[in-house]
Design an enzyme around this catalytic site. Structure first.
Site, mmCIF file in Angstrom:
data_model
loop_
_atom_site.group_PDB
_atom_site.id
_atom_site.type_symbol
_atom_site.label_atom_id
_atom_site.label_comp_id
_atom_site.label_asym_id
_atom_site.label_seq_id
_atom_site.Cartn_x
_atom_site.Cartn_y
_atom_site.Cartn_z
ATOM 1 N N CYS A 255 -4.774 2.474 -3.610
ATOM 2 C CA CYS A 255 -3.490 2.965 -3.059
ATOM 3 C C CYS A 255 -2.359 1.977 -3.289
ATOM 4 O O CYS A 255 -1.482 1.802 -2.414
ATOM 5 C CB CYS A 255 -3.599 3.288 -1.576
ATOM 6 S SG CYS A 255 -4.687 4.662 -1.235
ATOM 7 N N ASP B 198 3.123 -4.343 8.080
ATOM 8 C CA ASP B 198 1.912 -3.535 7.894
ATOM 9 C C ASP B 198 0.720 -4.467 8.119
ATOM 10 O O ASP B 198 0.392 -5.297 7.275
ATOM 11 C CB ASP B 198 1.909 -2.945 6.476
ATOM 12 C CG ASP B 198 0.577 -2.282 6.120
ATOM 13 O OD1 ASP B 198 -0.394 -2.407 6.900
ATOM 14 O OD2 ASP B 198 0.505 -1.669 5.045
ATOM 15 N N HIS C 82 0.876 -1.175 0.000
ATOM 16 C CA HIS C 82 0.000 0.000 0.000
ATOM 17 C C HIS C 82 0.918 1.231 0.000
ATOM 18 O O HIS C 82 2.010 1.177 0.558
ATOM 19 C CB HIS C 82 -0.841 -0.062 1.280
ATOM 20 C CG HIS C 82 -1.935 0.941 1.375
ATOM 21 N ND1 HIS C 82 -1.703 2.253 1.695
ATOM 22 C CD2 HIS C 82 -3.274 0.832 1.215
ATOM 23 C CE1 HIS C 82 -2.857 2.910 1.736
ATOM 24 N NE2 HIS C 82 -3.830 2.064 1.446
ATOM 25 N N LYS D 74 -10.359 0.076 10.794
ATOM 26 C CA LYS D 74 -10.583 -1.125 9.982
ATOM 27 C C LYS D 74 -10.939 -2.325 10.854
ATOM 28 O O LYS D 74 -11.231 -3.397 10.368
ATOM 29 C CB LYS D 74 -9.337 -1.444 9.154
ATOM 30 C CG LYS D 74 -9.035 -0.401 8.071
ATOM 31 C CD LYS D 74 -7.841 -0.815 7.254
ATOM 32 C CE LYS D 74 -7.230 0.312 6.449
ATOM 33 N NZ LYS D 74 -8.006 0.714 5.290
ATOM 34 N N GLN E 238 -4.513 -4.907 7.218
ATOM 35 C CA GLN E 238 -5.527 -5.858 6.751
ATOM 36 C C GLN E 238 -5.413 -7.215 7.441
ATOM 37 O O GLN E 238 -6.107 -8.161 7.056
ATOM 38 C CB GLN E 238 -5.424 -6.054 5.232
ATOM 39 C CG GLN E 238 -5.617 -4.785 4.421
ATOM 40 C CD GLN E 238 -7.036 -4.222 4.506
ATOM 41 O OE1 GLN E 238 -7.975 -4.874 4.966
ATOM 42 N NE2 GLN E 238 -7.203 -2.990 4.064
HETATM 43 N N1 PLP Z 1 -1.847 -0.628 4.595
HETATM 44 C C1 PLP Z 1 -2.815 -1.339 4.035
HETATM 45 C C2 PLP Z 1 -2.536 -2.735 3.580
HETATM 46 C C3 PLP Z 1 -4.097 -0.795 3.882
HETATM 47 O O1 PLP Z 1 -5.065 -1.522 3.321
HETATM 48 C C4 PLP Z 1 -4.336 0.524 4.329
HETATM 49 C C5 PLP Z 1 -5.660 1.157 4.158
HETATM 50 O O2 PLP Z 1 -6.387 0.864 3.250
HETATM 51 C C6 PLP Z 1 -3.292 1.221 4.921
HETATM 52 C C7 PLP Z 1 -2.051 0.621 5.038
HETATM 53 C C8 PLP Z 1 -3.468 2.619 5.419
HETATM 54 O O3 PLP Z 1 -4.332 2.673 6.494
HETATM 55 P P1 PLP Z 1 -4.822 4.064 7.096
HETATM 56 O O4 PLP Z 1 -5.377 4.854 5.941
HETATM 57 O O5 PLP Z 1 -5.844 3.694 8.091
HETATM 58 O O6 PLP Z 1 -3.635 4.743 7.681
#
Ligand code: PLP
Length: 408
Positions: free
Chosen positions: A363, A199, A122, A225, A202
């Site tokens: 993203c 990370d 992401h 989430k 998810q």
């Molecule tokens: N990493 C992953 C795999 C994600 O799916 C997301 C959000 O969609 C993020 C990071 C970023 O999360 P946040 O926007 O809550 O900071």
């Protein structure tokens, strides 16, 4: 026995209509809905305990502090963290990764050093490292993704070596539904003397997570989430690593002593929590974690695994569909493309039927290029979704194709 119908009654929003149709909410990878228990915890906090934390000696401040620190303990336990001193509250995964890339990266990275990421990250776990690399002269290297949506672990073993200072990888892909072998990546990182960041945006909402078992040094996730409010997230870091890091943001609470020309730092996790934090949201996240624990994450995973399999099988019935990612061991995400219909048009037509999915690059622009698409449609399931909702999705997609077929 996991009772999804009972679970659904605890989420008030699932009872609403969209355009006169029952809401079918399948955009959970973007953000999840909130159970009544979280909404009540937020309400109760503001109605009964609201005050600033740590600094006050009056009753409300003590209650707010105790609720805030209570959430820290709950979230630490939920993630299997041995001590809560490693549990830092942030705004979300994005801020957590930026914290590490800044506070650790700017101090530890030098020209010639390497940060190993993957092609499926992401932007939140890519752009902060690009900024750190630009500031320090370090280089970014990328573990490739194979055709089946899994990581090329042979190449990972070749890439991770003496120059590597950090390996940072997504645990569960927000596009491909792959669960990556982050335990193995952590081993490779440590054999090379590097650190490992996971990370978990998810994974924490959907899988049982234990940061000790993963063997990572940092784990990042987002409250919104995982049934919690927006504006709160988590960075877990090994206390001894956090100890050595510089602060991220400067201001109140993160200091021990301030002089006109210099300051000394508070101990972790407070060293990384500058200024007034999102106290209410942290309390709400504590309630979300209580709720998830009550359901048991093993049950949540099993429900979503079955639902994901069912969705994969039902979506496969649509002629010409491409469902990206592996065929097995998936999370409850299905990213797909249909020939001749743009994903944006699909999600717009589905919205008219009350079905919320997402379309776009999610993203992950480099991954989209790797897949050879500009965008995908994505249905993402959570603990309150049902097989009937999968059927509603597939039927609506079939109707959407008929509709667009009329124009080609
Ligand atoms: N990493 C992953 C795999 C994600 O799916 C997301 C959000 O969609 C993020 C990071 C970023 O999360 P946040 O926007 O809550 O900071």
């Amino acid at each position: 026995m996991y009772d999804v119908e009972k679970v659904r009654t605890e989420f008030p929003i699932l009872g609403r209509k969209v355009g006169g149709k029952d809401l079918v909410y399948l955009d959970n990878a973007a953000t999840s809905q909130k159970p009544r228990r979280v909404l009540e915890a937020l309400n109760e906090y503001y109605e009964e305990h609201n005050a600033n934390i740590h600094r006050g000696v009056h009753r409300l401040s003590e209650e707010a502090t105790s609720a805030y620190e209570g959430s820290r303990r709950k979230v630490a336990r939920f993630l299997g963290a041995p001590e809560e001193t490693g549990l830092v509250f942030t705004r979300g995964t994005t801020e957590s990764v930026n914290l590490v890339a800044h506070a650790w990266g700017r101090k530890e990275l030098r020209e010639g050093d390497e940060v190993v990421l993957t092609e499926v990250e992401h932007h939140s776990n890519l752009v902060p490292w690009q900024l750190a690399a630009r500031a320090t002269g370090a280089k970014l290297r990328f573990v490739p993704v194979l055709e089946d949506g899994t990581l090329d672990m042979e190449e990972a073993a070749r890439l991770i070596g003496p120059r590597t200072k950090m390996v940072a990888a997504v645990h569960a892909s927000n596009v491909l539904a792959t669960i990556n072998p982050v335990e193995r990546l952590a081993e490779l990182a440590h054999e090379a003397g590097a650190l490992m960041l996971v990370d978990g945006a998810q994974s924490a909402p959907h899988l049982p997570v234990n940061v000790e078992a993963l063997g990572c040094d940092f784990f990042a996730c987002s409250g919104h989430k995982m049934l919690g409010p927006t504006g709160v997230g988590v960075l877990w870091g090994r206390p001894e690593v956090l100890e050595e890091m510089d602060p991220f943001l400067g201001g109140g609470e993160m200091i021990r002593e301030v002089h006109l020309d210099h300051s000394t730092w508070n101990d972790p996790p407070h060293k990384f929590e500058a200024g007034t934090m999102n106290i209410g949201q942290v309390v709400g996240l504590g309630a979300a974690v209580d709720y998830l624990k009550g359901l048991r994450m093993e049950n949540v995973r099993e429900h979503e695994r079955r639902l994901g399999e069912y969705a994969y099988q039902r979506l496969s019935e649509l002629e010409g569909i491409t469902i990206h990612g592996p065929t097995e061991d998936r999370t409850g995400i299905a990213s797909f493309t249909l020939p001749d219909v743009h994903p944006h048009d699909l999600s717009q037509l589905l919205d008219e039927e009350g079905i919320a999915i997402r379309s776009g690059h999610h993203c992950t622009q480099p991954l989209m290029r790797r897949l050879g698409v500009v965008a995908t449609a994505r249905a993402s399931f959570y603990l309150y979704n049902t097989e009937e909702e999968v059927d509603a999705l597939v039927d609506a997609l079939a109707r959407a194709r008929e509709f667009f077929g009329a124009f080609v």
